[in-house]
Design a protein around this motif. Structure first.
Motif, PDB file in Angstrom:
ATOM      1  N   VAL A 211       0.843  -1.204   0.000  1.00 52.56           N
ATOM      2  CA  VAL A 211       0.000   0.000   0.000  1.00 52.56           C
ATOM      3  C   VAL A 211       0.876   1.252   0.000  1.00 52.56           C
ATOM      4  N   TYR A 212       1.987   1.159   0.674  1.00 48.27           N
ATOM      5  CA  TYR A 212       2.825   2.340   0.874  1.00 48.27           C
ATOM      6  C   TYR A 212       3.435   2.872  -0.414  1.00 48.27           C
ATOM      7  N   GLN A 213       3.431   2.019  -1.434  1.00 46.43           N
ATOM      8  CA  GLN A 213       4.102   2.446  -2.662  1.00 46.43           C
ATOM      9  C   GLN A 213       3.495   3.684  -3.296  1.00 46.43           C
ATOM     10  N   TRP A 214       2.211   3.950  -3.059  1.00 45.59           N
ATOM     11  CA  TRP A 214       1.623   5.137  -3.699  1.00 45.59           C
ATOM     12  C   TRP A 214       1.927   6.421  -2.943  1.00 45.59           C
ATOM     13  N   ILE A 215       2.513   6.301  -1.770  1.00 46.84           N
ATOM     14  CA  ILE A 215       2.885   7.526  -1.054  1.00 46.84           C
ATOM     15  C   ILE A 215       4.216   8.009  -1.634  1.00 46.84           C
ATOM     16  N   PRO A 216       4.265   9.265  -2.112  1.00 43.19           N
ATOM     17  CA  PRO A 216       5.431   9.699  -2.876  1.00 43.19           C
ATOM     18  C   PRO A 216       6.663   9.914  -2.003  1.00 43.19           C
ATOM     19  N   MET A 296      -1.899   2.766   6.906  1.00 40.13           N
ATOM     20  CA  MET A 296      -2.302   1.666   7.802  1.00 40.13           C
ATOM     21  C   MET A 296      -3.793   1.372   7.651  1.00 40.13           C
ATOM     22  N   LYS A 297      -4.589   2.436   7.571  1.00 41.96           N
ATOM     23  CA  LYS A 297      -6.034   2.231   7.486  1.00 41.96           C
ATOM     24  C   LYS A 297      -6.413   1.618   6.143  1.00 41.96           C
ATOM     25  N   MET A 298      -5.704   2.040   5.084  1.00 41.39           N
ATOM     26  CA  MET A 298      -5.994   1.445   3.780  1.00 41.39           C
ATOM     27  C   MET A 298      -5.605  -0.032   3.788  1.00 41.39           C
ATOM     28  N   THR A 299      -4.507  -0.328   4.444  1.00 45.69           N
ATOM     29  CA  THR A 299      -4.089  -1.728   4.558  1.00 45.69           C
ATOM     30  C   THR A 299      -5.157  -2.518   5.314  1.00 45.69           C
ATOM     31  N   LEU A 300      -5.679  -1.897   6.364  1.00 50.46           N
ATOM     32  CA  LEU A 300      -6.688  -2.577   7.174  1.00 50.46           C
ATOM     33  C   LEU A 300      -7.928  -2.892   6.335  1.00 50.46           C
ATOM     34  N   GLN A 301      -8.290  -1.955   5.459  1.00 51.00           N
ATOM     35  CA  GLN A 301      -9.455  -2.207   4.615  1.00 51.00           C
ATOM     36  C   GLN A 301      -9.224  -3.487   3.794  1.00 51.00           C
ATOM     37  N   GLY A 302      -8.036  -3.568   3.171  1.00 52.95           N
ATOM     38  CA  GLY A 302      -7.710  -4.754   2.366  1.00 52.95           C
ATOM     39  C   GLY A 302      -7.604  -6.003   3.225  1.00 52.95           C
TER      40      GLY A 302
END
Ligand SMILES: Nc1ncnc2c1ncn2[C@@H]1O[C@H](COP(=O)(O)OP(=O)(O)OP(=O)(O)O)[C@@H](O)[C@H]1O
Length: 368
Positions: A211-216, A296-302
């Motif tokens: 998920v972290y890859q989209w954070i620049p 973290m929250k996006m990861t939690l969604q997945g």
């Protein structure tokens, strides 16, 4: 999972409000204090039997009123309908009906309606007290693992009994033998909890990297489960964890008797977050900390989707005022491809395919 409709009465500042979100992104907008967060809180009540700010039920009851009600209907990914109805009054306490059946234990409902929140106040997960991080991990796991939830409840009961014993004025020999029994019980259940948490963190961290890859930033995130067992991060065998716990309690015995409380166990554990191996709380900027929480929250969604087979409902409370456009834009796009997202903001959001709900217009249309 999808919320089809919710109707709330005497809940925070709302006398009566009915809301039907769209299937993808819905933007609830309105002035400060108009009651946007309160709508998200009511949805969270239906999913997790309480609001997300951690307030008591009583604090959600509209000032001067005697009873609040929330009625809602949800549809699962397989088309199964669930109706949740909640009433609370200080006299009769909280009652929850799911499909017309009253719940005997609220915990039995957890996991039925998976839900992930993103709110600015949740920054405490990153920079607040250890209890906030334990709450994060426990709320996450409880949404897909019922045994974990009942283990947690049992652990709390044994812990209370053990602490009561440590503070009691009984004969030391009586305390000693009762303590042995309670320590054995505590160790057994503590081991289960620690193991599930460690396995969760292991898988969660590997997903977080993706998920972290989209954070620049190109930064590498990691999470460490910091157990009160000491430096045994790589310990995954039940017997060995139990043994380390027993030895720990043996060492701590005199200290526990003096301080009259249980000094080791999952109720004292913590998580440490790192970016490029540097602890976030100490070294990351405010923006990086916020981006970490969002990731973290996006990861939690997945994660919850993977674990439960049901796409969680995502509630975003006014997060965008504090995030840069690249992060917030990508986040909403990513989340919306996966399920229902309900966002609050003071300004109407721009974007395609968004449904809108104006709290101010709704209220003025209902005023006599
Ligand atoms: N028990 C209560 N009874 C009546 N009003 C309450 C109660 N608790 C909170 N309020 C009020 O409800 C209002 C709505 O709060 P809420 O947080 O939902 O607003 P909001 O639209 O999200 O605001 P903001 O944009 O500032 O975040 C606030 O004015 C708050 O003071």
């Amino acid at each position: 999972m999808r919320l089809d409709s919710i109707s709330i009465a005497n809940f925070r500042n709302h006398t009566l409000l009915e809301f039907e979100p769209g299937h993808s992104i819905t933007n609830i907008y309105g002035r400060n204090g108009s009651g946007k967060t309160s709508i998200l809180e009511a949805i969270h009540y239906c999913a997790l039997t309480r609001g997300f700010s951690g307030n008591n039920d009583r604090e959600y009851l509209k000032f001067g009123e005697e009873l609040f009600t929330i009625r809602s209907s949800f549809t699962s990914g397989q088309g199964i309908a669930t109706k949740v109805s909640i009433t609370y009054s200080p006299k009769r306490e909280k009652r929850i009906l799911v499909n017309e059946q009253e719940l005997q234990t609220f915990s039995s409902h957890i996991g039925t309606i998976p839900c992930v929140t993103f709110t600015p106040r949740e920054m405490v997960i990153i920079n607040g007290a250890p209890a906030e991080r334990r709450r994060f991990i426990d709320t996450a796991i409880c949404q897909y693992d019922r045994k974990y939830l009942s283990d947690l409840l049992l652990y709390r009961r044994i812990l209370q009994q053990r602490n009561a014993l440590l503070s009691s004025e009984q004969d030391p020999r009586v305390i000693d033998s009762a303590l042995d029994v309670l320590t054995d019980q505590l160790v057994a259940i503590a081991t289960e909890i620690v193991l599930v948490r460690k396995r969760f963190i292991e898988h969660f961290t590997s997903m977080l990297g993706g998920v972290y890859q989209w954070i620049p930033e190109g930064a590498e995130p990691s999470i460490l489960y910091q157990s009160s067992l000491g430096h045994h991060e790589n310990l995954y065998e039940k017997d060995k964890i139990q043994q380390v716990f027993r030895e720990r309690f043996e060492t701590l015995k005199q200290q526990e008797l003096q301080r009259r409380q249980t000094l080791a166990g999952p109720h004292r554990d913590d998580l440490q977050f790192y970016l490029n191996k540097r602890e976030i709380r100490k070294y990351a900027s405010q923006g990086q900390q916020r981006a970490f929480l969002v990731a973290m929250k996006m990861t939690l969604q997945g994660y919850l989707y993977e674990a439960s087979g049901e796409i969680p409902i995502t509630l975003l409370d006014d997060l965008f005022s504090e995030l840069d456009e690249v992060v917030s834009g990508t986040m909403v796009e990513t989340l919306a491809t996966k399920g229902q997202v309900i966002i609050t903001s003071t300004e109407k959001k721009k974007g395609k395919g968004i449904s809108f709900f104006s709290v101010d217009d709704y209220k003025s249309s209902k005023e006599p």
